[in-house]
Design a protein around this motif. Structure first.
Motif, PDB file in Angstrom:
ATOM      1  N   LEU A 130       0.836  -1.206   0.000  1.00  0.00           N
ATOM      2  CA  LEU A 130       0.000   0.000   0.000  1.00  0.00           C
ATOM      3  C   LEU A 130       0.863   1.246   0.000  1.00  0.00           C
ATOM      4  O   LEU A 130       0.589   2.221  -0.709  1.00  0.00           O
ATOM      5  CB  LEU A 130      -0.935  -0.016   1.212  1.00  0.00           C
ATOM      6  CG  LEU A 130      -2.123  -0.980   1.086  1.00  0.00           C
ATOM      7  CD1 LEU A 130      -2.790  -1.198   2.446  1.00  0.00           C
ATOM      8  CD2 LEU A 130      -3.140  -0.468   0.084  1.00  0.00           C
ATOM      9  N   ARG A 131       1.904   1.210   0.807  1.00  0.00           N
ATOM     10  CA  ARG A 131       2.811   2.364   0.856  1.00  0.00           C
ATOM     11  C   ARG A 131       3.410   2.626  -0.516  1.00  0.00           C
ATOM     12  O   ARG A 131       3.455   3.762  -0.980  1.00  0.00           O
ATOM     13  CB  ARG A 131       3.921   2.101   1.864  1.00  0.00           C
ATOM     14  CG  ARG A 131       3.549   2.388   3.292  1.00  0.00           C
ATOM     15  CD  ARG A 131       4.785   2.408   4.171  1.00  0.00           C
ATOM     16  NE  ARG A 131       4.503   3.028   5.447  1.00  0.00           N
ATOM     17  CZ  ARG A 131       4.727   2.467   6.628  1.00  0.00           C
ATOM     18  NH1 ARG A 131       5.236   1.245   6.695  1.00  0.00           N
ATOM     19  NH2 ARG A 131       4.445   3.116   7.751  1.00  0.00           N
ATOM     20  N   LYS A 132       3.826   1.538  -1.176  1.00  0.00           N
ATOM     21  CA  LYS A 132       4.449   1.683  -2.491  1.00  0.00           C
ATOM     22  C   LYS A 132       3.494   2.294  -3.498  1.00  0.00           C
ATOM     23  O   LYS A 132       3.909   2.994  -4.429  1.00  0.00           O
ATOM     24  CB  LYS A 132       4.893   0.304  -3.024  1.00  0.00           C
ATOM     25  CG  LYS A 132       6.214  -0.166  -2.485  1.00  0.00           C
ATOM     26  CD  LYS A 132       6.896  -1.153  -3.443  1.00  0.00           C
ATOM     27  CE  LYS A 132       8.125  -1.762  -2.794  1.00  0.00           C
ATOM     28  NZ  LYS A 132       8.070  -3.226  -2.733  1.00  0.00           N
ATOM     29  N   LEU A 133       2.213   2.017  -3.310  1.00  0.00           N
ATOM     30  CA  LEU A 133       1.233   2.571  -4.248  1.00  0.00           C
ATOM     31  C   LEU A 133       0.979   4.051  -3.991  1.00  0.00           C
ATOM     32  O   LEU A 133       0.326   4.719  -4.794  1.00  0.00           O
ATOM     33  CB  LEU A 133      -0.093   1.801  -4.127  1.00  0.00           C
ATOM     34  CG  LEU A 133      -0.087   0.386  -4.719  1.00  0.00           C
ATOM     35  CD1 LEU A 133      -1.327  -0.386  -4.256  1.00  0.00           C
ATOM     36  CD2 LEU A 133      -0.047   0.423  -6.228  1.00  0.00           C
ATOM     37  N   GLY A 134       1.512   4.568  -2.891  1.00  0.00           N
ATOM     38  CA  GLY A 134       1.341   5.996  -2.606  1.00  0.00           C
ATOM     39  C   GLY A 134       0.194   6.293  -1.669  1.00  0.00           C
ATOM     40  O   GLY A 134      -0.223   7.443  -1.519  1.00  0.00           O
ATOM     41  N   VAL A 135      -0.311   5.238  -1.027  1.00  0.00           N
ATOM     42  CA  VAL A 135      -1.409   5.422  -0.071  1.00  0.00           C
ATOM     43  C   VAL A 135      -0.850   6.023   1.225  1.00  0.00           C
ATOM     44  O   VAL A 135       0.265   5.697   1.636  1.00  0.00           O
ATOM     45  CB  VAL A 135      -2.072   4.053   0.208  1.00  0.00           C
ATOM     46  CG1 VAL A 135      -2.940   4.080   1.444  1.00  0.00           C
ATOM     47  CG2 VAL A 135      -2.864   3.610  -1.014  1.00  0.00           C
ATOM     48  N   ASN A 136      -1.640   6.895   1.890  1.00  0.00           N
ATOM     49  CA  ASN A 136      -1.232   7.404   3.200  1.00  0.00           C
ATOM     50  C   ASN A 136      -1.477   6.333   4.233  1.00  0.00           C
ATOM     51  O   ASN A 136      -2.627   5.977   4.506  1.00  0.00           O
ATOM     52  CB  ASN A 136      -2.065   8.645   3.583  1.00  0.00           C
ATOM     53  CG  ASN A 136      -2.043   9.698   2.498  1.00  0.00           C
ATOM     54  OD1 ASN A 136      -0.966  10.062   2.012  1.00  0.00           O
ATOM     55  ND2 ASN A 136      -3.207  10.172   2.100  1.00  0.00           N
ATOM     56  N   PHE A 137      -0.398   5.774   4.789  1.00  0.00           N
ATOM     57  CA  PHE A 137      -0.574   4.723   5.770  1.00  0.00           C
ATOM     58  C   PHE A 137      -0.406   5.275   7.188  1.00  0.00           C
ATOM     59  O   PHE A 137       0.472   6.080   7.447  1.00  0.00           O
ATOM     60  CB  PHE A 137       0.403   3.566   5.534  1.00  0.00           C
ATOM     61  CG  PHE A 137       0.236   2.468   6.549  1.00  0.00           C
ATOM     62  CD1 PHE A 137       1.055   2.405   7.680  1.00  0.00           C
ATOM     63  CD2 PHE A 137      -0.796   1.552   6.410  1.00  0.00           C
ATOM     64  CE1 PHE A 137       0.871   1.417   8.628  1.00  0.00           C
ATOM     65  CE2 PHE A 137      -0.991   0.570   7.357  1.00  0.00           C
ATOM     66  CZ  PHE A 137      -0.162   0.490   8.479  1.00  0.00           C
ATOM     67  N   THR A 138      -1.236   4.833   8.117  1.00  0.00           N
ATOM     68  CA  THR A 138      -1.146   5.262   9.500  1.00  0.00           C
ATOM     69  C   THR A 138      -1.509   4.105  10.420  1.00  0.00           C
ATOM     70  O   THR A 138      -2.141   3.148   9.992  1.00  0.00           O
ATOM     71  CB  THR A 138      -2.103   6.450   9.762  1.00  0.00           C
ATOM     72  OG1 THR A 138      -2.193   6.682  11.177  1.00  0.00           O
ATOM     73  CG2 THR A 138      -3.510   6.141   9.255  1.00  0.00           C
ATOM     74  N   THR A 139      -1.075   4.213  11.669  1.00  0.00           N
ATOM     75  CA  THR A 139      -1.494   3.194  12.631  1.00  0.00           C
ATOM     76  C   THR A 139      -2.749   3.644  13.387  1.00  0.00           C
ATOM     77  O   THR A 139      -3.270   2.918  14.227  1.00  0.00           O
ATOM     78  CB  THR A 139      -0.395   2.905  13.686  1.00  0.00           C
ATOM     79  OG1 THR A 139       0.033   4.144  14.232  1.00  0.00           O
ATOM     80  CG2 THR A 139       0.772   2.161  13.050  1.00  0.00           C
ATOM     81  N   SER A 140      -3.218   4.833  13.046  1.00  0.00           N
ATOM     82  CA  SER A 140      -4.361   5.377  13.763  1.00  0.00           C
ATOM     83  C   SER A 140      -5.645   5.312  12.940  1.00  0.00           C
ATOM     84  O   SER A 140      -5.780   6.000  11.919  1.00  0.00           O
ATOM     85  CB  SER A 140      -4.086   6.826  14.168  1.00  0.00           C
ATOM     86  OG  SER A 140      -5.302   7.471  14.496  1.00  0.00           O
ATOM     87  N   ASN A 141      -6.591   4.504  13.426  1.00  0.00           N
ATOM     88  CA  ASN A 141      -7.887   4.424  12.748  1.00  0.00           C
ATOM     89  C   ASN A 141      -8.593   5.776  12.777  1.00  0.00           C
ATOM     90  O   ASN A 141      -9.277   6.162  11.829  1.00  0.00           O
ATOM     91  CB  ASN A 141      -8.772   3.361  13.406  1.00  0.00           C
ATOM     92  CG  ASN A 141      -8.267   1.953  13.131  1.00  0.00           C
ATOM     93  OD1 ASN A 141      -7.569   1.706  12.146  1.00  0.00           O
ATOM     94  ND2 ASN A 141      -8.616   1.017  14.000  1.00  0.00           N
ATOM     95  N   LYS A 142      -8.407   6.488  13.873  1.00  0.00           N
ATOM     96  CA  LYS A 142      -9.067   7.798  13.988  1.00  0.00           C
ATOM     97  C   LYS A 142      -8.600   8.745  12.890  1.00  0.00           C
ATOM     98  O   LYS A 142      -9.394   9.521  12.352  1.00  0.00           O
ATOM     99  CB  LYS A 142      -8.786   8.406  15.364  1.00  0.00           C
ATOM    100  CG  LYS A 142      -9.551   7.753  16.500  1.00  0.00           C
ATOM    101  CD  LYS A 142      -9.118   8.324  17.848  1.00  0.00           C
ATOM    102  CE  LYS A 142      -9.883   7.751  19.026  1.00  0.00           C
ATOM    103  NZ  LYS A 142     -11.335   7.829  18.946  1.00  0.00           N
ATOM    104  N   GLU A 143      -7.299   8.636  12.547  1.00  0.00           N
ATOM    105  CA  GLU A 143      -6.767   9.502  11.503  1.00  0.00           C
ATOM    106  C   GLU A 143      -7.416   9.143  10.156  1.00  0.00           C
ATOM    107  O   GLU A 143      -7.796  10.025   9.376  1.00  0.00           O
ATOM    108  CB  GLU A 143      -5.252   9.338  11.411  1.00  0.00           C
ATOM    109  CG  GLU A 143      -4.623  10.407  10.523  1.00  0.00           C
ATOM    110  CD  GLU A 143      -3.124  10.203  10.367  1.00  0.00           C
ATOM    111  OE1 GLU A 143      -2.477   9.767  11.360  1.00  0.00           O
ATOM    112  OE2 GLU A 143      -2.606  10.467   9.271  1.00  0.00           O
ATOM    113  N   THR A 144      -7.566   7.846   9.900  1.00  0.00           N
ATOM    114  CA  THR A 144      -8.220   7.420   8.657  1.00  0.00           C
ATOM    115  C   THR A 144      -9.625   8.000   8.566  1.00  0.00           C
ATOM    116  O   THR A 144     -10.039   8.505   7.524  1.00  0.00           O
ATOM    117  CB  THR A 144      -8.297   5.887   8.588  1.00  0.00           C
ATOM    118  OG1 THR A 144      -6.974   5.356   8.666  1.00  0.00           O
ATOM    119  CG2 THR A 144      -8.952   5.429   7.306  1.00  0.00           C
ATOM    120  N   VAL A 145     -10.317   7.952   9.685  1.00  0.00           N
ATOM    121  CA  VAL A 145     -11.694   8.472   9.688  1.00  0.00           C
ATOM    122  C   VAL A 145     -11.711   9.950   9.344  1.00  0.00           C
ATOM    123  O   VAL A 145     -12.491  10.416   8.510  1.00  0.00           O
ATOM    124  CB  VAL A 145     -12.367   8.228  11.058  1.00  0.00           C
ATOM    125  CG1 VAL A 145     -13.734   8.903  11.107  1.00  0.00           C
ATOM    126  CG2 VAL A 145     -12.502   6.744  11.341  1.00  0.00           C
TER     127      VAL A 145
END
Lengths: 320, 288
Positions: A45-60
């Motif tokens: 996912l990172r390689k595809l350029g997606v913003n990765f985070t360990t925080s679900n709240k941030e995704t929301v």
């Protein structure tokens, strides 16, 4: 429009790959979260350029459409965690097998009155944009939400709306379907190898034959029985082979398989709804990592010494 | 003579045509009824049999009856040889001298090849081999014919126009006749087996036997008519009956689990293979 994935495993990865190939959304508008950063799909996912985070709240907070792409038994934890952060704009799309819209709405309604929820069942070939997806619309989701989801999922294959009670059947047919096809091609290749073909060629030809046949069927308005007839010249090789297949109960085997998958999906859902799951049954690392997130308390995720009730509306109430 | 144009002319000629039957069994009777339903007048038909036992029903149709095979041949243009296979050889030997090149000899004997028939008759005889099936008796037969060495297209067309009221009439190479036997000759019995089993199922579930049988036969008949008239593929019609999650798909699943398709294919195969065997046997026997 921004899209978020709670969960960064096979499903999230496959969907992102599909969306990217289709060009339906720019990867920098996609966020994915997972407590486990060691998953191979996280790298992908990172390689595809997606913003990765360990925080679900941030995704929301970064997303308008929120895909719940975690295992079914994780869903209640996730809902309790993100519930307070859901806004009016959010469209929650659950991809978890066997998890009903009703159960999700019930959970989220503790935090806001009209959560927009949809449920979809897709399959792995979304990764090559030949997925088969169905979705069901929740109580507070609008027609435009359905259209939006259809646009997204339609970019990675076939997508159509169904009544929620059909989703288990869809799981049995096209959810598990690719596995049936892989098994079939593997066996066809064995047949080819037995008759003298090199393995790689046999697999390629077997897969291409299935792909071609599927394409012919989808492009035609003829019944598959008619298309079968068109291939079988009188007294020829194919009709002899078909007879062998019929003698082996080929058709009833496939009917049985779809039925078994559908029944098992319902069973799993029933188990999930009815029984308490002990913390040990949940992957411990996942639970620990969820608990380590800022703002997450044991009470909030419904952990009790006796066990975890999957869909209790009040985490402090013991469920019978 | 049979030098006429196809279709229009043929039906005019039909009414003057003299038709003869050697043998007065069920097949002969069924074909005779079908022929009379067309343009042929009873006065132009005659039938022969050694005993009077079966001749009554022909007489009721206004057909002349006799015990002389030679008389039938001499008085007819088209002669149906409708005797049991083992009697074909003696019958043809008996009439051979009276067969001219104006006759069309049509054999309905199972397993008797065109080669055998032509060997037993004078050179240049016009021979056609016909495989009917039992429902000819109610004018719903399935008939396949194959022309011998000297039977021309017009002879085939004449036979076709004579028989078209017997049911479905098709022409094909001789190799297809054994398959037709397996499919449609024996096939009728396969359908009876299925009808009986349908009724048994209903009885098991609590329906009285007589009613179950009556409904089973009507179900088979109705489904058959719908299949023929709709011209749709049977798979298409089957799909149309199956509502999602309904009774039919449940029943069909059980049938598939029972391997009914494979068994049916094998049944047609066994019957066809046996027809070929019998054909070879009778050919060998008549050469002796």
């Amino acid at each position: 429009m921004s899209v978020g994935f709670i969960g960064a495993g096979q499903l999230a990865h496959a969907l992102v790959r599909g969306f990217t190939a289709a060009g339906v959304i720019a990867t920098h508008r996609i966020t994915a979260s997972s407590p486990d950063t060691d998953l191979p799909t996280v790298q992908g996912l990172r390689k595809l350029g997606v913003n990765f985070t360990t925080s679900n709240k941030e995704t929301v907070s970064q997303s308008d459409i929120l895909f719940l792409a975690v295992k079914p038994h994780i869903i209640p934890f996730v809902l309790d965690e993100i519930g307070p952060d859901i806004e009016d704009r959010h469209l929650i799309v659950s991809c978890a097998a066997g998890v009903t819209i009703g159960s999700i709405e019930k959970k989220l309604q503790q935090y806001r009155p009209n959560p927009k929820v949809m449920r979809c069942m897709t399959n792995t070939p979304v990764v090559v944009r030949e997925g088969a997806t169905v979705y069901a619309t929740g109580t507070h989701a609008e027609v435009e939400d359905g259209r939006l989801l259809e646009q997204l999922m339609g970019s990675v294959g076939y997508c159509t709306e169904v009544e929620e009670d059909l989703i288990d059947a869809v799981t049995g047919l096209s959810g598990s379907g690719p596995a049936y096809a892989f098994t079939a091609v593997d066996a066809l290749a064995d047949g080819g190898v037995k008759m003298g073909l090199p393995r790689r060629l046999a697999i390629h030809l077997g897969a291409q034959a299935m792909l071609g046949a599927a394409k012919m069927l989808l492009d035609s308005d003829q019944h598959p029985g008619q298309l079968k007839d068109n291939v079988c010249s009188p007294g020829g090789a194919t009709i002899h082979a078909l007879h062998v297949m019929e003698s082996g109960g080929f058709r009833s085997l496939l009917i049985n398989a779809v039925e078994a998958s559908c029944v098992r999906t319902k069973e799993l859902q029933f188990l999930a709804d009815q029984e308490k799951i002990s913390p040990a049954a949940i992957k411990k690392t996942t639970l620990d990592q969820v608990m380590q997130q800022p703002g997450v308390t044991a009470g909030a995720v419904g952990v009790r010494s006796q066990g975890i009730s999957m869909f209790s509306s009040n985490p402090r109430t013991k469920k019978k | 003579c049979h030098c006429y144009a196809l279709s229009g002319k043929a039906s005019d000629m039909d009414s003057q045509l003299k038709i003869g039957f050697i043998g007065a069994g069920n097949m002969a009777f069924g074909i005779a009824k079908g022929i009379l339903a067309g343009n042929v007048l009873p006065v132009n038909v005659r039938v022969s049999a050694p005993s009077s036992r079966n001749l009554g029903r022909f007489q009721e149709l206004g057909i002349a009856v006799t015990h002389s095979n030679v008389e039938v041949v001499s008085g007819s243009d088209v002669v149906f040889v409708a005797v049991k296979p083992h009697l074909v050889s003696p019958v043809l030997n008996e009439i051979s001298l009276h067969v001219t090149d104006r006759h069309i000899i049509v054999s309905v004997a199972a397993g008797v090849t065109l080669t055998t028939l032509e060997e037993l008759l004078p050179e240049n005889s016009v021979v056609i081999r016909l495989m009917p099936n039992l429902p000819c008796m109610v004018q719903e037969g399935a008939l396949l014919f194959s022309r011998g060495t000297h039977a021309k297209q017009e002879d085939g067309a004449l036979l076709h126009s004579l028989l078209h009221r017997c049911g479905l009439v098709e022409e094909g190479p001789e190799a297809w006749i054994d398959i037709h036997t397996g499919l449609s000759g024996s096939g009728v019995a396969f359908v009876y087996l299925f009808a009986e089993a349908l009724a048994d199922g209903a009885v098991k579930m609590g329906m009285p036997s007589a009613l179950a049988h009556s409904i089973a036969s009507q179900t088979v008949l109705g489904a058959g008519r719908l299949l023929r008239e709709s011209e749709k593929h049977p798979a298409q019609l089957r799909s149309e009956v199956c509502t999602p999650g309904g009774t039919t798909i449940y029943g069909l699943h059980t049938l598939e689990q029972g391997g009914v398709r494979a068994a049916t294919m094998s049944a047609v195969e066994s019957a066809t293979v046996r027809a070929r065997e019998l054909g070879q046997k009778s050919a060998a026997a008549s050469r002796k």
